[in-house]
Enzyme design. Structure first.
Site, short mmCIF file in Angstrom:
data_model
loop_
_atom_site.label_atom_id
_atom_site.label_comp_id
_atom_site.label_asym_id
_atom_site.label_seq_id
_atom_site.Cartn_x
_atom_site.Cartn_y
_atom_site.Cartn_z
CB CYS I 34 -0.90 -0.01 1.24
SG CYS I 34 -1.82 1.53 1.45
CG ASP I 41 -3.03 -3.28 -0.32
OD1 ASP I 41 -3.49 -3.46 0.82
OD2 ASP I 41 -3.05 -2.19 -0.90
#
Ligand SMILES: [Ca+2]
Ligand SMILES: [Ca+2]
Ligand SMILES: [Ca+2]
Ligand SMILES: [Ca+2]
Ligand SMILES: [Ca+2]
Ligand SMILES: [Ca+2]
Ligand SMILES: [Ca+2]
Ligand SMILES: [Ca+2]
Ligand SMILES: [Ca+2]
Ligand SMILES: [Ca+2]
Ligand SMILES: [Ca+2]
Ligand SMILES: [Ca+2]
Ligand SMILES: [Ca+2]
Ligand SMILES: [Ca+2]
Ligand SMILES: [Ca+2]
Ligand SMILES: [Ca+2]
Lengths: 129, 129, 129, 129, 129, 129, 129, 129, 129, 129
Positions: I34, I41
């Site tokens: 991220c 992520d």
């Protein structure tokens, strides 16, 4: 608490130590590297435990999972190591780690390891109809 | 290790021999021949075991499955033979083979066979609520 | 073997008689007649057993199922009769028949009957975590 | 037999009284009235039993369910009453009623009640692998 | 009864106190605030119990759930508190609370806590085949 | 109306002939014989239609399905014949028959055939978001 | 017809050539060899077609699938080849082949290819509400 | 508003009449009587509509459903009548009623009827990838 | 080909360039970082395309996915970038990338982007009943 | 950005404005109050849109959802209001809001509303086989 990957698992005091109760924690966001090929492996990790004096802090659990991202790890060994690390910091009455690894070569692998504190006896389960 | 079908199952040392833990391995890519008609049969094979000194190597497991591709095999017999072969090489504390065979003539067949090492006692299961 | 409906169940020798293992056979192609109305009834029939000296031959099992096509049969009675007939020919250590009948008048019915050979003790189940 | 709602449950003789076996009957077509608001309530009713001398007649079971259509009934009480009524007419070795009621106010309710004939001991369950 | 959030749990008399039976109540409409961030948390709460003299009133159960809407609450602690509050008002023979919390940071958490009345022994479960 | 298998399909007057609307009827209780082997075949039959002056009577539909019980029938042919027979008696604006046949030799077969009345134009479908 | 693997696809006459209708055939028992590694690949093959003068014979379809067992085949190519072979023998109005291949290296692959006879126009689909 | 079954459907003003939007309402708590046998029938009723000036009041919708509890009703006719009644009170731009009736005699029936206001054209659907 | 993460996507010649056909490739093993928090992520990435002269090589696709493991990436941007990169190397007739990202803060996000070669017209879809 | 509930929706620049692509955002953590009873309502909210110059910021979306926690809101109205608010801040080419509300009184409600920018034409959908 930092938002760096970390092997430092943190705990908090169990507010209900007089009762055997169950905490289930689960993430499908575990990834490490295959020690043979260096390629990424993926798994879902499940933790079930009966706390004694301490509970596993959720954010620290997540950072600990993150710490395997660049580390080589065999399925069987890493499941046992996660159990050892979590037992070491929270000294639970009972703990079980389940590692459900992504299919490789058409083969699915799941590894399950448990710890029971010496002298602890699981409460007789009540099976309601 | 070759990538030829092979009855030679390979193992590696169990890194956590002091603990009874479970390894589950599963493939839906088993195929053999029907001894009566010569036509292909298909199955999902599941392996659950508690290792002792040795663990089943995953790639060798896959090559072993492959070795049945041109071989005639009855459902009941082949499930027991796979169990015998895996027990012979890894000498587990406990092992279970489940063979889930494709429907034939509108009939579904599943065969399950188990081995328990003499003297081994399964840990009392902890059923968490 | 003929391809006529037949009450003659055939068996073959169990190749692994020294081990208690499980065979599961299932078909959703059972149909008989309702003794009250004469109309067709439909069911899924499941067979689970631990063979002793003999195993149930799959094609004969199918022809036996077929033999009920023109026969009146009550749900409760026919499930027990199928069990009796299969026990008679293969003398298993354990056998269970489950009959799951199609909904009639908004009501679903399932009947389950078991046989245990005298003196046979089921192996202590191993519940792996 | 009439096709009127009826509290008269009918039975027929159990053709296999020498064997403990299970009959499962289920309908999702139970409706009664809420005693507080007078509005309709809906439920799925499940019946599991081990018959002794008598079995529950299916059509009569359906008419008995119908008999609650215009009757006020609390979830907890009606589940126990259905059990009492069925036990009274068929005197089973074991019986269980499960009432799964439709959501009300965002809350789902299920009630389960059991009867065991005095002196009857459930057969040791055989858990096949 | 008001339709305000309320910590006052109400009960009604158990109409069948001579029988151990099970009541299951479940709502997916529990929300509280995270004590660390102040942001909303969401959970499904399940209640399973064997009543003694009193049963939990459903509408009061719903208003009690509502009472957490503006309250900070840790997953582990709030599950145990709900159990304590419900035990205090209805004094059941057995009660279990299961809190299934929404995913946070990719991690799912479930907490399960039980109460057993002193001297109460769960009926031997009947496992029908 | 008799409860004998019957090729006589009955109809009743469509009470809403001024509107194109859809009737869907489905049964999983179709069985016939394989013309090659004489063995039973099983299928689910689905009927979708837009009635014109007449609707298919449900009980007659069931008896018509029953009429195939002792008849040899190929999958492709019988699906088209059922369509022809139903079109002949109820002269619908549109009709579709779907035959979903049980697996044979590891192969699943579905056949779908449609009829459209000459001059009938399907209403433009309204796809709501 | 032999029960040997065979590239010879057989057909039978379409009994309803005046109507565009759909035949769907599906098997999960396709296996070939990976041209790069020589190891087995597995797939589900789906066939959808609108027949013209000829229909695909089911047993021959199965033997044709079997013919790939010892043959190297790329996913994209083999799906198109199966389409070409089936089109060649049955000259359909429309045909679609879908090959759903087993996961390899964490990646799932599906290939879909279609044939439309020159001049054939698909019937306007009737979307019933 | 009363809590009696009622054919009086109530509406409220659509707050967003300048936009074509969709309201979906669904209940599985519809029951009526079979006009032939007098026995209860059960169905799920779905309502989809694009409101014009008025929306259907939810509680009135529920009381209207209740009004069929003691009324004889054929599947095809009652679905069209519910549509007519709802159209009459709320004069929508578009409305669809789906009646999914419980299985009877092994046969499942669903009826779907639609209304479109004269001159109303459905917005071109946007199909996002 | 190396087994290192790589932005170098490789292709192979399309063996059936005269036909518009579809290739679907999917992996649930995509992970990036991220850009706001630096935390991992996770996503499932789906690729659908109609090849022109070149097809995407599967192993290279996997190594390309791997190349995001240590890279910051916004959901919306990375989905479009993957599309651009794949279009650049294989110049397809049509391509669609779907990125299904793991829940964050109780919110699920999916992004879908498409490319169409100038002048290419999608074949009229054949919707079989 | 604060972590307070907020009606202030924030956006960020669309990095790929030259392409029509789809963003789907979904949360099951929407709760408001019923304007009639004051009791909590719960819903899942789905957002699908094609961005123009601006994208909806995810954390602001979450805080906006939170802003309804203490606010009375009718199902139909609030769905349209959420659409209006999101359109106002990000001026998309297309946007759809779907509100799936929890069952009340046995009735489920879903509301769907759409916005299309004047002059924007949806790309012709490509339906791959
Ligand atoms: Ca996976
Ligand atoms: Ca039980
Ligand atoms: Ca299969
Ligand atoms: Ca059925
Ligand atoms: Ca266990
Ligand atoms: Ca319900
Ligand atoms: Ca077992
Ligand atoms: Ca949730
Ligand atoms: Ca079947
Ligand atoms: Ca597979
Ligand atoms: Ca439609
Ligand atoms: Ca039903
Ligand atoms: Ca699309
Ligand atoms: Ca995920
Ligand atoms: Ca809900
Ligand atoms: Ca298509």
């Amino acid at each position: 608490m930092s938002t760096q990957p970390s092997k430092q698992l943190e705990t908090f005091d169990n507010a209900t130590p007089d009762r055997d109760y169950t905490i289930h924690i689960e993430t499908s966001e575990f990834t490490c590297l295959c020690p043979k090929t260096g390629q990424p492996d993926f798994a879902t990790i499940k933790l079930d435990y009966v706390p004694d004096e301490k509970c596993v802090e959720l954010k620290a659990f997540k950072l600990y999972m993150w710490s395997y991202r660049d580390q080589g790890a065999f399925h069987e060994k890493v499941t046992n190591t996660i159990l050892d690390d979590l037992v070491a910091v929270c000294q639970p009455r009972f703990m079980r780690i389940t590692g459900i690894f992504n299919v490789r070569g058409g083969v699915y692998t799941t590894v399950v390891a448990e710890y029971r504190k010496e002298g602890w006896v699981a409460p007789e389960p009540v099976t309601l109809p």
